[in-house]
Design a protein around this motif. Structure first.
Motif, PDB file in Angstrom:
ATOM      1  N   ALA A 131       1.381  -0.706   0.006  1.00  0.00           N
ATOM      2  CA  ALA A 131      -0.159  -0.391  -0.292  1.00  0.00           C
ATOM      3  C   ALA A 131       0.726   1.077   0.054  1.00  0.00           C
ATOM      4  N   PRO A 132       0.916   2.277  -0.709  1.00  0.00           N
ATOM      5  CA  PRO A 132       0.782   3.345  -0.943  1.00  0.00           C
ATOM      6  C   PRO A 132       1.469   4.866   0.884  1.00  0.00           C
ATOM      7  N   GLU A 133       1.909   5.096   0.614  1.00  0.00           N
ATOM      8  CA  GLU A 133       2.291   5.713   1.900  1.00  0.00           C
ATOM      9  C   GLU A 133       0.850   7.185   2.145  1.00  0.00           C
ATOM     10  N   GLU A 134       0.121   7.504   1.192  1.00  0.00           N
ATOM     11  CA  GLU A 134      -1.241   8.534   1.389  1.00  0.00           C
ATOM     12  C   GLU A 134      -1.909   7.715   1.492  1.00  0.00           C
ATOM     13  N   HIS A 135      -1.620   5.409   1.310  1.00  0.00           N
ATOM     14  CA  HIS A 135      -3.102   4.799   2.255  1.00  0.00           C
ATOM     15  C   HIS A 135      -2.769   4.942   3.196  1.00  0.00           C
ATOM     16  N   LEU A 136      -1.441   4.820   3.845  1.00  0.00           N
ATOM     17  CA  LEU A 136      -0.846   4.403   5.058  1.00  0.00           C
ATOM     18  C   LEU A 136      -1.286   5.315   6.036  1.00  0.00           C
ATOM     19  N   ALA A 137      -0.974   6.455   6.084  1.00  0.00           N
ATOM     20  CA  ALA A 137      -0.859   7.726   6.731  1.00  0.00           C
ATOM     21  C   ALA A 137      -2.375   7.699   7.737  1.00  0.00           C
ATOM     22  N   PRO A 138      -3.731   7.975   6.588  1.00  0.00           N
ATOM     23  CA  PRO A 138      -4.540   8.247   7.918  1.00  0.00           C
ATOM     24  C   PRO A 138      -4.411   6.820   8.968  1.00  0.00           C
ATOM     25  N   LEU A 139      -3.990   5.694   8.988  1.00  0.00           N
ATOM     26  CA  LEU A 139      -4.024   4.673  10.016  1.00  0.00           C
ATOM     27  C   LEU A 139      -3.551   5.366  10.847  1.00  0.00           C
ATOM     28  N   ARG A 140      -2.297   5.218  10.479  1.00  0.00           N
ATOM     29  CA  ARG A 140      -1.055   6.533  11.825  1.00  0.00           C
ATOM     30  C   ARG A 140      -1.870   6.580  12.471  1.00  0.00           C
ATOM     31  N   ALA A 141      -2.374   7.715  11.334  1.00  0.00           N
ATOM     32  CA  ALA A 141      -2.996   9.026  12.341  1.00  0.00           C
ATOM     33  C   ALA A 141      -3.990   8.953  13.431  1.00  0.00           C
ATOM     34  N   THR A 142      -4.891   8.208  13.103  1.00  0.00           N
ATOM     35  CA  THR A 142      -6.052   7.506  14.175  1.00  0.00           C
ATOM     36  C   THR A 142      -5.369   6.828  14.792  1.00  0.00           C
ATOM     37  N   ARG A 143      -4.509   6.170  15.051  1.00  0.00           N
ATOM     38  CA  ARG A 143      -3.554   5.363  16.474  1.00  0.00           C
ATOM     39  C   ARG A 143      -2.569   6.347  17.117  1.00  0.00           C
ATOM     40  N   ALA A 144      -2.644   6.886  16.350  1.00  0.00           N
ATOM     41  CA  ALA A 144      -1.784   8.159  17.242  1.00  0.00           C
ATOM     42  C   ALA A 144      -2.689   9.213  18.235  1.00  0.00           C
ATOM     43  N   SER A 145      -3.572   8.653  17.500  1.00  0.00           N
ATOM     44  CA  SER A 145      -4.901  10.237  18.262  1.00  0.00           C
ATOM     45  C   SER A 145      -5.685   9.627  19.288  1.00  0.00           C
TER      46      SER A 145
END
Length: 379
Positions: A131-145
């Motif tokens: 998966a490209p970075e632009e697809h992974l970024a929202p997952l990381r942001a949600t987990r970090a929140s």
């Protein structure tokens, strides 16, 4: 209320109630009501949503009963459009809830697992799939929140097990559990081994088994349910859940589990399960979506051809090594890849991986040694 008029009486003590699924192109889940000598039993319950609940209760009233009268709930599989309202039904009625052990474990795991760990697992899976970075970024942001949510955390734990091959304990009815994994690991179809009200022909009972209930009021009611009409080929009726649908193919993706590294073959499971259902040759299929239909063997043959063609198409694509993500991008879906929503892309990649895993198991594809993210190629 409009939804009451849509309740369908299938005859023989069987009704269906179309319970809406919010913001979903499927539209609704067909919740089936089965009359028994101890009271009504539901097959699936619908999505956990106020409108769905109102529709279900109105539909039960249109069938001449109420949610408080429900004696039991049979769940074909754990997905929220089937199991979502089960807890509310049990709270309102005291009904038992039954499910195959494999899907009961999924429910238990979903309730107990920290949502953040699921997001981490999903991120790792998608990263490995390319998966490209632009697809992974929202997952990381949600987990970090720290605001991660997980569907199904309110799902009811079942208190009975649906055991494959066994008749369920339903007074005055013959309903047998058929294990049909593929869409989920514990998906079941339920075979009503009674004469179809429009056929006069039921399923073949086991040697020495009595297909008639004991004498008395229950026997009178059951005899009324089984009153034959014009003959139609087939044996009994099949509540097929999502396993067998008249026009669409159910999603077959990987059985995701962060705590279990077992390499499963969901597509292989599904294809084997299709053969098992075809052999039953039911007179009619009552699915959880769309509409009731006949000639289950013909529908099974069409689905087997579909998956053969899809595997052949993927094998052609893998003439050039591809990651599962790139493979999903190249596959044919019901809309162009750029129009597929974010969450649905995750589902599409899981389906691509399930098909690749089947090709690997058949010895027709392999992982490219040393590739990271992993790429697959035809052999």
């Amino acid at each position: 209320m409009a939804q009451v008029t849509r309740v369908t009486d299938h005859g023989g003590g069987v009704w269906s109630i179309p319970v809406p699924i919010p913001d979903n192109p499927l539209g609704h889940t067909l919740v089936h009501l089965l009359d028994t000598d101890r009271g009504p039993v539901l097959i699936d319950t619908g999505w956990d949503d106020p409108t769905a609940w109102d529709t279900l209760t109105a539909g039960l009233a249109a069938c001449g009963t109420s949610v408080s009268d429900v004696h039991g709930v049979l769940i074909t599989h754990h997905h929220p459009d089937h199991h979502g309202l089960s807890a509310q039904v049990r709270e309102a009625s005291g009904a038992w809830i039954a499910m195959h052990a494999a899907d009961a474990q999924v429910v238990r795991r979903t309730r107990e697992t920290d949502p953040a760990s699921w997001l981490e697992y999903l991120e790792e899976k998608l990263t490995a799939a390319g998966a490209p970075e632009e697809h992974l970024a929202p997952l990381r942001a949600t987990r970090a929140s720290g605001r991660a949510g997980l569907p199904g955390r309110r799902a009811a734990l079942p208190d009975r097990e649906i055991v494959p091959g066994e008749l369920l304990d339903l007074a005055g009815r013959r309903l047998r559990a058929i294990w049909t994994p593929g869409h989920t690991p514990g998906h079941v179809c339920l075979h009503l081994e009674e004469a179809h009200p429009a056929t006069g022909k039921g399923a073949h009972p086991a040697a020495g088994e009595d297909t008639h209930p004991a004498a008395g009021e229950g026997a009178d009611r059951a005899a009324g349910r089984r009153m034959p009409g014009p003959r139609m080929p087939g044996h009994g009726r099949l509540f097929s859940g999502d396993h067998l649908l008249p026009e669409i193919t159910p999603h077959i993706g990987l059985y995701e589990d962060p705590d279990d590294a077992t390499v499963t073959d969901p597509l292989g499971d599904y294809l084997d399960s299709l053969e098992r259902v075809a052999a039953l040759a039911p007179a009619e299929v009552l699915p959880a979506h769309q509409y009731a239909f006949t000639d289950a063997p013909a529908r099974v043959r069409a689905l087997l051809r579909h998956h053969e063609e899809r595997l052949a198409g993927l094998l052609a694509l893998l003439a050039t090594p591809l990651t599962p993500w790139r493979l999903a991008e190249a596959m044919e879906w019901n809309r162009p890849w750029e129009l597929i929503p974010y969450g649905s892309r995750n589902i599409a990649v899981s389906e691509a991986e399930a098909h690749v895993r089947r090709l690997v198991k058949l010895g027709r594809a392999e992982a490219v040694p040393g590739s990271d993210p992993v790429m697959y190629q035809a052999i």
